[in-house]
Design a protein around this motif. Structure first.
Motif, short mmCIF file in Angstrom:
data_model
loop_
_atom_site.label_atom_id
_atom_site.label_comp_id
_atom_site.label_asym_id
_atom_site.label_seq_id
_atom_site.Cartn_x
_atom_site.Cartn_y
_atom_site.Cartn_z
N ILE A 51 7.02 6.59 -6.92
CA ILE A 51 7.05 7.97 -6.40
C ILE A 51 5.65 8.58 -6.46
O ILE A 51 5.19 9.21 -5.51
N ALA A 52 4.97 8.36 -7.57
CA ALA A 52 3.63 8.95 -7.75
C ALA A 52 2.66 8.44 -6.68
O ALA A 52 1.82 9.21 -6.19
N THR A 53 2.75 7.17 -6.33
CA THR A 53 1.83 6.64 -5.33
C THR A 53 2.17 7.12 -3.92
O THR A 53 1.36 6.99 -3.02
N SER A 54 3.35 7.69 -3.74
CA SER A 54 3.78 8.07 -2.39
C SER A 54 3.78 9.57 -2.12
O SER A 54 4.04 9.98 -1.00
N ILE A 55 3.47 10.38 -3.10
CA ILE A 55 3.52 11.83 -2.90
C ILE A 55 2.53 12.26 -1.81
O ILE A 55 2.84 13.12 -0.99
N ASP A 56 1.38 11.63 -1.76
CA ASP A 56 0.40 12.01 -0.73
C ASP A 56 0.88 11.67 0.68
O ASP A 56 0.37 12.19 1.65
N ALA A 57 1.90 10.83 0.79
CA ALA A 57 2.44 10.47 2.10
C ALA A 57 3.20 11.64 2.74
O ALA A 57 3.48 11.60 3.94
N LEU A 58 3.53 12.67 1.97
CA LEU A 58 4.13 13.87 2.56
C LEU A 58 3.20 14.44 3.64
O LEU A 58 3.66 14.86 4.71
N GLY A 59 1.93 14.45 3.35
CA GLY A 59 0.95 14.96 4.31
C GLY A 59 0.87 14.11 5.57
O GLY A 59 0.53 14.61 6.64
N ALA A 60 1.20 12.83 5.44
CA ALA A 60 1.20 11.96 6.62
C ALA A 60 2.28 12.41 7.61
O ALA A 60 2.10 12.29 8.82
N GLY A 61 3.37 12.95 7.08
CA GLY A 61 4.42 13.48 7.96
C GLY A 61 3.91 14.62 8.80
O GLY A 61 4.25 14.74 9.99
N LEU A 62 3.08 15.46 8.21
CA LEU A 62 2.46 16.56 8.95
C LEU A 62 1.59 16.01 10.08
O LEU A 62 1.64 16.49 11.22
N MET A 63 0.81 14.98 9.77
CA MET A 63 -0.06 14.37 10.78
C MET A 63 0.76 13.72 11.89
O MET A 63 0.46 13.88 13.07
N ILE A 64 1.81 12.97 11.50
CA ILE A 64 2.65 12.29 12.48
C ILE A 64 3.29 13.31 13.42
O ILE A 64 3.34 13.11 14.64
N PHE A 65 3.74 14.43 12.87
CA PHE A 65 4.34 15.48 13.68
C PHE A 65 3.30 16.13 14.59
O PHE A 65 3.53 16.31 15.79
N SER A 66 2.16 16.49 14.01
CA SER A 66 1.13 17.21 14.77
C SER A 66 0.58 16.38 15.92
O SER A 66 0.29 16.92 16.99
N LEU A 67 0.41 15.08 15.70
CA LEU A 67 -0.15 14.21 16.74
C LEU A 67 0.92 13.62 17.66
O LEU A 67 0.61 12.83 18.54
N LYS A 68 2.17 14.00 17.41
CA LYS A 68 3.31 13.56 18.22
C LYS A 68 3.45 12.03 18.27
O LYS A 68 3.76 11.45 19.30
N TYR A 69 3.19 11.40 17.12
CA TYR A 69 3.40 9.96 17.01
C TYR A 69 4.89 9.69 16.86
O TYR A 69 5.65 10.54 16.40
N ASP A 70 5.29 8.50 17.23
CA ASP A 70 6.68 8.10 17.08
C ASP A 70 7.00 7.94 15.60
O ASP A 70 6.39 7.12 14.91
N LEU A 71 7.94 8.72 15.09
CA LEU A 71 8.27 8.72 13.66
C LEU A 71 8.82 7.37 13.23
O LEU A 71 8.42 6.83 12.19
N PHE A 72 9.72 6.79 14.00
CA PHE A 72 10.33 5.51 13.63
C PHE A 72 9.28 4.40 13.53
O PHE A 72 9.25 3.65 12.55
N MET A 73 8.40 4.31 14.52
CA MET A 73 7.34 3.28 14.50
C MET A 73 6.42 3.51 13.30
O MET A 73 6.01 2.56 12.64
N SER A 74 6.10 4.76 13.02
CA SER A 74 5.24 5.08 11.89
C SER A 74 5.85 4.60 10.58
O SER A 74 5.17 3.99 9.75
N ILE A 75 7.13 4.87 10.41
CA ILE A 75 7.83 4.51 9.17
C ILE A 75 7.90 3.00 9.00
O ILE A 75 7.67 2.47 7.90
N ILE A 76 8.19 2.29 10.07
CA ILE A 76 8.27 0.82 10.00
C ILE A 76 6.91 0.24 9.61
O ILE A 76 6.82 -0.64 8.74
#
Length: 185
Positions: A110-135
């Motif tokens: 969990i500790a190593t992944s908290i910063d990945a919350l911000g990646a969700g903001l980037m994925i949303f803002s840049l309109k990247y495909d969420l499913f492809m990003s997660i995979i």
């Protein structure tokens, strides 16, 4: 877009890789715990951007800024505590084997992944495909963590490897806080 997502996945997975390497250095032949950590780390690295994406989508970037303002301190204390615990066990001459329990593996993932919350903001803002990003994030993080096993097989004295694992965690803790403080300047 795909190149950006691959770079994002590698940058998110690097902390998990160093923690996995620390685990391998300390628990020389415990591939089961490495696989557990790698699976948990990959899962949370992929899950946190989903949370960040939907927080951004439904609420506002204001909440992401609040999370990003405190996340590095939380990560610092978790990593520093585990580093202290590993180093203390190294100094304890009565104990032959260091044992990292499954709860510690869970907290580290969990500790190593908290910063990945911000990646969700980037994925949303840049309109990247969420499913492809997660995979991509899941796959790359998992492979990076598992590959740490090969690096840990370098022959060395266990008395040297145990403090190295502890110091790697402490280094990560300090790096995270310093990077976040410098970003605020």
């Amino acid at each position: 877009m795909i190149i950006d997502l691959i770079i994002l996945a590698f940058s998110l997975g690097i902390d998990a890789f160093f923690v996995a390497l620390s685990i391998c250095l300390v628990l020389r032949n415990n591939i089961k715990k490495l696989i557990v950590f790698s699976s948990l780390a990959a899962f949370f690295q992929a899950f946190m951007p989903i949370i960040g994406y939907y927080i951004t989508y439904y609420l506002n970037t204001k909440y992401m800024k609040i999370i990003q303002a405190i996340d590095h301190y939380l990560i610092f204390f978790i990593f520093a505590f585990l580093s202290y615990k590993l180093f203390k066990e190294f100094l304890d001459e009565n104990k032959e084997e260091i044992n990292i329990n499954y709860f510690s593996l869970f907290m580290l993932s969990i500790a190593t992944s908290i910063d990945a919350l911000g990646a969700g903001l980037m994925i949303f803002s840049l309109k990247y495909d969420l499913f492809m990003s997660i995979i991509l994030i899941f796959s790359i993080t998992f492979v990076m963590c598992i590959s740490s096993f090969l690096i840990s097989k370098i022959k060395a004295n266990k008395k040297i490897l145990q403090p190295i694992g502890s110091l790697l965690l402490l280094f990560l803790a300090c790096k995270i806080v310093i990077v976040h403080i410098l970003e605020d300047i």
